[in-house]
Write a protein that holds these residues in place. Structure first.
Motif, PDB file in Angstrom:
ATOM      1  N   HIS A 421      42.255 -11.034  56.811  1.00 11.22           N
ATOM      2  CA  HIS A 421      41.001 -10.748  57.904  1.00 11.22           C
ATOM      3  C   HIS A 421      39.979 -10.020  57.245  1.00 11.22           C
ATOM      4  O   HIS A 421      38.897 -10.403  57.828  1.00 11.22           O
ATOM      5  CB  HIS A 421      41.816  -9.927  58.835  1.00 11.22           C
ATOM      6  CG  HIS A 421      40.711  -9.555  59.959  1.00 11.22           C
ATOM      7  ND1 HIS A 421      40.524 -10.418  60.780  1.00 11.22           N
ATOM      8  CD2 HIS A 421      40.254  -8.244  60.267  1.00 11.22           C
ATOM      9  CE1 HIS A 421      39.475  -9.979  61.734  1.00 11.22           C
ATOM     10  NE2 HIS A 421      39.364  -8.708  61.301  1.00 11.22           N
ATOM     11  N   ASP A 422      40.062  -9.287  56.183  1.00 19.65           N
ATOM     12  CA  ASP A 422      39.018  -8.627  55.710  1.00 19.65           C
ATOM     13  C   ASP A 422      38.469  -9.515  54.907  1.00 19.65           C
ATOM     14  O   ASP A 422      36.957  -9.703  54.681  1.00 19.65           O
ATOM     15  CB  ASP A 422      39.332  -7.254  55.011  1.00 19.65           C
ATOM     16  CG  ASP A 422      38.348  -6.393  54.711  1.00 19.65           C
ATOM     17  OD1 ASP A 422      37.397  -6.911  53.746  1.00 19.65           O
ATOM     18  OD2 ASP A 422      38.362  -5.281  54.786  1.00 19.65           O
ATOM     19  N   ARG A 427      31.702  -9.892  52.060  1.00 20.05           N
ATOM     20  CA  ARG A 427      31.861  -8.430  52.045  1.00 20.05           C
ATOM     21  C   ARG A 427      30.672  -7.684  52.634  1.00 20.05           C
ATOM     22  O   ARG A 427      30.874  -6.709  53.410  1.00 20.05           O
ATOM     23  CB  ARG A 427      32.241  -7.743  50.560  1.00 20.05           C
ATOM     24  CG  ARG A 427      31.229  -7.849  49.684  1.00 20.05           C
ATOM     25  CD  ARG A 427      31.654  -7.245  48.383  1.00 20.05           C
ATOM     26  NE  ARG A 427      30.859  -7.829  47.254  1.00 20.05           N
ATOM     27  CZ  ARG A 427      29.622  -7.350  46.854  1.00 20.05           C
ATOM     28  NH1 ARG A 427      28.875  -6.465  47.615  1.00 20.05           N
ATOM     29  NH2 ARG A 427      29.014  -8.112  46.038  1.00 20.05           N
ATOM     30  N   ARG A 428      29.606  -8.428  52.509  1.00 20.61           N
ATOM     31  CA  ARG A 428      28.421  -7.486  53.051  1.00 20.61           C
ATOM     32  C   ARG A 428      28.370  -7.723  54.466  1.00 20.61           C
ATOM     33  O   ARG A 428      27.631  -6.658  55.023  1.00 20.61           O
ATOM     34  CB  ARG A 428      27.221  -8.126  52.311  1.00 20.61           C
ATOM     35  CG  ARG A 428      27.006  -7.638  50.936  1.00 20.61           C
ATOM     36  CD  ARG A 428      26.081  -8.661  50.246  1.00 20.61           C
ATOM     37  NE  ARG A 428      26.783  -9.904  50.103  1.00 20.61           N
ATOM     38  CZ  ARG A 428      26.599 -10.728  49.054  1.00 20.61           C
ATOM     39  NH1 ARG A 428      25.524 -10.673  48.051  1.00 20.61           N
ATOM     40  NH2 ARG A 428      27.236 -12.035  49.079  1.00 20.61           N
ATOM     41  N   ASN A 429      29.052  -8.251  55.012  1.00 20.96           N
ATOM     42  CA  ASN A 429      29.149  -8.428  56.583  1.00 20.96           C
ATOM     43  C   ASN A 429      29.958  -7.359  57.338  1.00 20.96           C
ATOM     44  O   ASN A 429      30.643  -6.905  56.524  1.00 20.96           O
ATOM     45  CB  ASN A 429      29.294  -9.990  57.162  1.00 20.96           C
ATOM     46  CG  ASN A 429      28.508 -10.771  56.552  1.00 20.96           C
ATOM     47  OD1 ASN A 429      27.245 -10.630  56.364  1.00 20.96           O
ATOM     48  ND2 ASN A 429      29.091 -12.165  56.450  1.00 20.96           N
ATOM     49  N   ASP A 430      29.303  -6.973  58.587  1.00 19.43           N
ATOM     50  CA  ASP A 430      30.280  -6.201  59.124  1.00 19.43           C
ATOM     51  C   ASP A 430      31.642  -6.991  59.700  1.00 19.43           C
ATOM     52  O   ASP A 430      31.418  -8.195  59.894  1.00 19.43           O
ATOM     53  CB  ASP A 430      29.632  -5.517  60.401  1.00 19.43           C
ATOM     54  CG  ASP A 430      28.380  -4.493  59.987  1.00 19.43           C
ATOM     55  OD1 ASP A 430      28.420  -4.158  58.791  1.00 19.43           O
ATOM     56  OD2 ASP A 430      27.500  -4.481  60.903  1.00 19.43           O
ATOM     57  N   VAL A 431      32.432  -6.511  60.007  1.00 21.71           N
ATOM     58  CA  VAL A 431      33.860  -7.005  60.362  1.00 21.71           C
ATOM     59  C   VAL A 431      34.260  -6.428  61.868  1.00 21.71           C
ATOM     60  O   VAL A 431      34.048  -5.317  61.988  1.00 21.71           O
ATOM     61  CB  VAL A 431      35.148  -6.862  59.529  1.00 21.71           C
ATOM     62  CG1 VAL A 431      36.038  -7.684  59.821  1.00 21.71           C
ATOM     63  CG2 VAL A 431      34.794  -7.047  58.132  1.00 21.71           C
ATOM     64  N   GLU A 432      34.380  -7.282  62.768  1.00 22.77           N
ATOM     65  CA  GLU A 432      34.739  -6.863  63.818  1.00 22.77           C
ATOM     66  C   GLU A 432      36.302  -6.727  63.910  1.00 22.77           C
ATOM     67  O   GLU A 432      36.865  -7.740  63.582  1.00 22.77           O
ATOM     68  CB  GLU A 432      34.431  -7.913  65.207  1.00 22.77           C
ATOM     69  CG  GLU A 432      34.920  -7.473  66.274  1.00 22.77           C
ATOM     70  CD  GLU A 432      34.060  -6.216  67.305  1.00 22.77           C
ATOM     71  OE1 GLU A 432      34.843  -5.586  67.794  1.00 22.77           O
ATOM     72  OE2 GLU A 432      32.852  -6.024  66.907  1.00 22.77           O
ATOM     73  N   PHE A 433      36.772  -5.524  64.193  1.00 18.48           N
ATOM     74  CA  PHE A 433      38.026  -5.070  64.066  1.00 18.48           C
ATOM     75  C   PHE A 433      38.911  -5.943  65.265  1.00 18.48           C
ATOM     76  O   PHE A 433      38.572  -5.740  66.508  1.00 18.48           O
ATOM     77  CB  PHE A 433      38.388  -3.529  64.313  1.00 18.48           C
ATOM     78  CG  PHE A 433      39.820  -3.422  64.201  1.00 18.48           C
ATOM     79  CD1 PHE A 433      40.696  -3.292  63.148  1.00 18.48           C
ATOM     80  CD2 PHE A 433      40.696  -3.118  65.156  1.00 18.48           C
ATOM     81  CE1 PHE A 433      41.936  -3.073  63.044  1.00 18.48           C
ATOM     82  CE2 PHE A 433      42.088  -2.849  65.457  1.00 18.48           C
ATOM     83  CZ  PHE A 433      42.727  -2.789  64.061  1.00 18.48           C
ATOM     84  N   SER A 434      39.789  -6.597  65.128  1.00 11.71           N
ATOM     85  CA  SER A 434      40.542  -7.401  66.261  1.00 11.71           C
ATOM     86  C   SER A 434      42.129  -7.606  65.682  1.00 11.71           C
ATOM     87  O   SER A 434      42.284  -8.465  64.926  1.00 11.71           O
ATOM     88  CB  SER A 434      39.847  -8.606  66.486  1.00 11.71           C
ATOM     89  OG  SER A 434      40.807  -9.336  67.017  1.00 11.71           O
ATOM     90  N   LEU A 435      42.924  -6.874  66.477  1.00 11.35           N
ATOM     91  CA  LEU A 435      44.320  -6.879  65.988  1.00 11.35           C
ATOM     92  C   LEU A 435      44.854  -8.323  66.268  1.00 11.35           C
ATOM     93  O   LEU A 435      45.491  -8.926  65.533  1.00 11.35           O
ATOM     94  CB  LEU A 435      45.264  -5.867  66.944  1.00 11.35           C
ATOM     95  CG  LEU A 435      46.405  -5.279  66.242  1.00 11.35           C
ATOM     96  CD1 LEU A 435      46.107  -4.904  64.538  1.00 11.35           C
ATOM     97  CD2 LEU A 435      46.684  -4.077  66.905  1.00 11.35           C
ATOM     98  N   SER A 436      44.294  -8.788  67.347  1.00  9.03           N
ATOM     99  CA  SER A 436      44.852  -9.969  67.913  1.00  9.03           C
ATOM    100  C   SER A 436      44.409 -11.192  67.030  1.00  9.03           C
ATOM    101  O   SER A 436      45.168 -12.129  66.654  1.00  9.03           O
ATOM    102  CB  SER A 436      44.862 -10.309  69.364  1.00  9.03           C
ATOM    103  OG  SER A 436      43.266 -10.399  69.329  1.00  9.03           O
ATOM    104  N   ASP A 437      43.285 -11.091  66.488  1.00  8.46           N
ATOM    105  CA  ASP A 437      42.852 -12.241  65.462  1.00  8.46           C
ATOM    106  C   ASP A 437      43.547 -12.016  64.037  1.00  8.46           C
ATOM    107  O   ASP A 437      43.822 -13.166  63.710  1.00  8.46           O
ATOM    108  CB  ASP A 437      41.306 -12.013  65.166  1.00  8.46           C
ATOM    109  CG  ASP A 437      40.142 -12.515  66.206  1.00  8.46           C
ATOM    110  OD1 ASP A 437      40.823 -13.225  67.194  1.00  8.46           O
ATOM    111  OD2 ASP A 437      39.167 -12.622  65.883  1.00  8.46           O
ATOM    112  N   MET A 438      43.604 -10.890  63.782  1.00 11.30           N
ATOM    113  CA  MET A 438      44.284 -10.823  62.413  1.00 11.30           C
ATOM    114  C   MET A 438      45.574 -11.478  62.630  1.00 11.30           C
ATOM    115  O   MET A 438      46.338 -12.068  61.537  1.00 11.30           O
ATOM    116  CB  MET A 438      44.504  -9.283  62.224  1.00 11.30           C
ATOM    117  CG  MET A 438      43.604  -8.457  61.588  1.00 11.30           C
ATOM    118  SD  MET A 438      44.139  -6.814  61.386  1.00 11.30           S
ATOM    119  CE  MET A 438      42.534  -6.175  61.391  1.00 11.30           C
TER     120      MET A 438
END
Ligand code: ARG
Length: 560
Positions: A421-422, A427-438
């Motif tokens: 997911h990461d 890597r330069r972009n922000d990542v939206e944390f989403s447990l369900s997506d992962m």
């Protein structure tokens, strides 16, 4: 391979003005399939030959000949090359069969060392999402570097020093409880640290008390040092649980405090180079010419800071490893700090200053905002990992209740999901944390890739495939897109390392698995003609997907 063939042949034709390396670097893979499998743009050759790129492409094309090349075509200043399907298929599969886990390796890093600063959590604080990003990106870069021939040294530079520890010691002396800290160190220490900040708002004297404790720590006061060591060991124990789940090890775990008695030498060196200047009682290195604010070396009360320790650590690391590259995998909010470090090292005339590189990355966002420890709302990483593993377990339980070693498979799948997911994002972009997506096991996720590997393993088993008697001479039109994808793996590894971009491998693997699933849907692999030859392709796929996942730090269970 074909890139090397092309570069070699062109370099013979172009003479001394253009090196083989330069030609190799300039070879492209056309975006559209109808433009061929490889292309060489002739635009940069034009001035040297005083001819138009079109003319050059027309002249060179007929001279390029190799069994791998089906057709060579000049098209508006490009030389376009189409690979010969039969020859390329056999060549690719043969190469994977012989090289196996070494497929995609390069030698350009041989004899060189890369030092990677990664993870670096702070003691007495929760392991944050930022530290997770640093850990998985750094680990993937280390794996990629090794696949390119480099020796790597992974260093976990623990944040174990600074004035905040004075506050923490003061807080512990006032409100700490030994038993609570023992049973849940990080949460408890964080709690009293937050309380310290809150009470200090009402009662500013606390700040002085904190300063006093930091002084004690600086002067090796026994009580201060004992408490600090305890906090440190307890925190490291917690962090180790996370590293174990992630399956990540370090070559060296060495915190900031290690450099305390070595900073004087750095300060002396700066003095000898006449770089230190006084500014409101503090010592700084001016970086006006470099267009940067001054780099603070010692504060007005004589205490040293983050930058001084990083300078000292860099010098020490060069002394120990004579690195060819030093990568610092740290969030982009520290960009200025690393620019300053690099410039100061340059002013000290260290030629290796140019090999110091900040590998920055974006933030982990939660509902569009930065996840912060201070608001106390942080999602604990250990819980995220555990939840992912639990979710994987439920899934396995449903799909494959008979599976042996369910626990281990669930760990590999759950943790793989979090890592991928990461890494699938630049890597330069922000990542939206989403447990369900992962945790979606369909779509662009690690479990999707792991399933494809499992499917391949099951085909190989059912077809009683034996790699030692495998026949790579497959003749199957449907297999061509998959073959071509397998073939570019080495180029992807090279580009991913050179651009410090593991997402290149992640995206490559998604496309690889998609092409494999497509082949699987359209071809009855276990029936009809060429059964063992088709299985050779499946085997090739299994090797490459497994290797690709490994490079990202993700394991691939054979069954799930
Ligand atoms: N511990 C620091 C933090 O959490 C990161 C350290 C990065 N590495 C370094 N050499 N400065 O912000």
């Amino acid at each position: 391979m074909e890139k090397h063939v092309l570069a070699l042949q062109l370099s013979h034709m172009l003479g001394e003005k253009f090196t083989r390396e330069w030609i190799y670097e300039n070879i492209e893979v056309p975006k559209q399939e109808r433009m061929g499998d490889l292309a060489f743009p002739c635009f940069k050759l034009a001035p040297a030959f005083r001819k138009s790129p079109q003319e050059i492409a027309r002249e060179l094309s007929p001279q390029l000949k190799h069994d791998l090349f089906e057709r060579v075509q000049p098209v508006s200043g490009y030389i376009n090359i189409f690979l010969n399907q039969e020859f390329t298929t056999e060549h690719t599969l043969k190469q994977i069969l012989t090289e196996r886990a070494s497929y995609g390796m390069h030698r350009f890093g041989e004899g060189k060392t890369v030092v990677i600063d990664l993870s670096a959590p702070n003691i007495a604080k929760p392991f944050s999402m930022g530290h997770l990003r640093s850990t998985v990106i750094g680990n993937a870069l280390s794996n990629l570097a090794e696949h390119c021939g480099y020796k790597t040294v992974k260093i976990n530079y623990i944040g174990d020093y600074g004035t905040q520890f004075g506050k923490l010691l003061a807080a512990y002396k006032m409100w700490g409880d030994e038993e609570s800290v023992k049973s849940n160190p990080i949460a408890e220490l964080k709690k009293i640290y937050v309380r310290f900040h809150e009470e200090a708002k009402e009662n500013p004297e606390l700040i002085e008390t904190g300063r006093g404790w930091f002084k004690k720590l600086e002067h090796q006061d026994e009580e201060a040092v004992t408490l600090w060591k305890w906090f440190k060991d307890a925190s490291l124990e917690e962090f180790d649980k996370i590293y174990e789940l992630l399956g990540i090890e370090f070559d060296l775990t060495r915190g900031e405090a290690y450099y305390n008695d070595k900073m004087k030498a750095t300060i002396d060196l700066l003095k000898r180079h006449h770089l230190l200047a006084e500014s409101e009682g503090a010592q700084v290195v001016h970086l006006d010419k470099e267009g940067l604010p001054p780099c603070l070396i010692t504060k007005s009360d004589g205490t040293t800071i983050y930058a001084t320790r990083d300078l000292t650590a860099a010098i020490d690391r060069y002394g120990s490893y004579s690195f060819d590259e030093a990568l610092y995998v740290v969030g982009h909010e520290q960009s200025l700090h690393f620019q300053q470090i690099k410039q100061v090292l340059g002013k000290l005339h260290f030629p290796w200053a140019q090999d110091v590189k900040h590998i920055s990355f974006g933030m982990m966002l939660q509902d569009g905002a930065k996840m912060s420890t201070r608001r106390g709302k942080t999602i604990l990483l250990e819980n995220v990992l555990k939840e992912a593993i639990q979710h994987a377990k439920v899934n396995i339980e449903e799909k494959n209740p008979e599976l042996e070693n369910k626990e281990e498979a669930a760990r590999q799948v759950g943790v793989g999901a979090v890592i991928f997911h990461d890494l699938k994002n630049d890597r330069r972009n922000d990542v939206e944390f989403s447990l369900s997506d992962m945790l979606t096991f369909e779509g662009n996720t690690a479990p999707y890739l792991q399933y494809a590997f499992v499917r391949a393993c099951s085909l190989l088993q059912k077809g009683a495939f034996d790699p030692y008697t495998a026949d790579p001479d497959l003749n199957d039109e449907n297999a061509w897109p998959l073959i071509k994808q397998l073939r570019v793996f080495p180029q992807i590894v090279e580009a991913a390392y050179k651009e410090y971009d593991p997402s290149k491998v992640a995206k490559y693997l998604l496309e690889l698995a998609r092409l494999f699933n497509q082949y699987y849907t359209h071809t009855k692999i276990l029936e009809g003609e060429q059964l063992q030859k088709k299985l050779t392709l499946v085997y090739g796929f299994s090797i490459v997907i497994k290797k690709g996942l490994h490079l990202l730090g993700i394991e691939a269970p054979k069954k799930m």
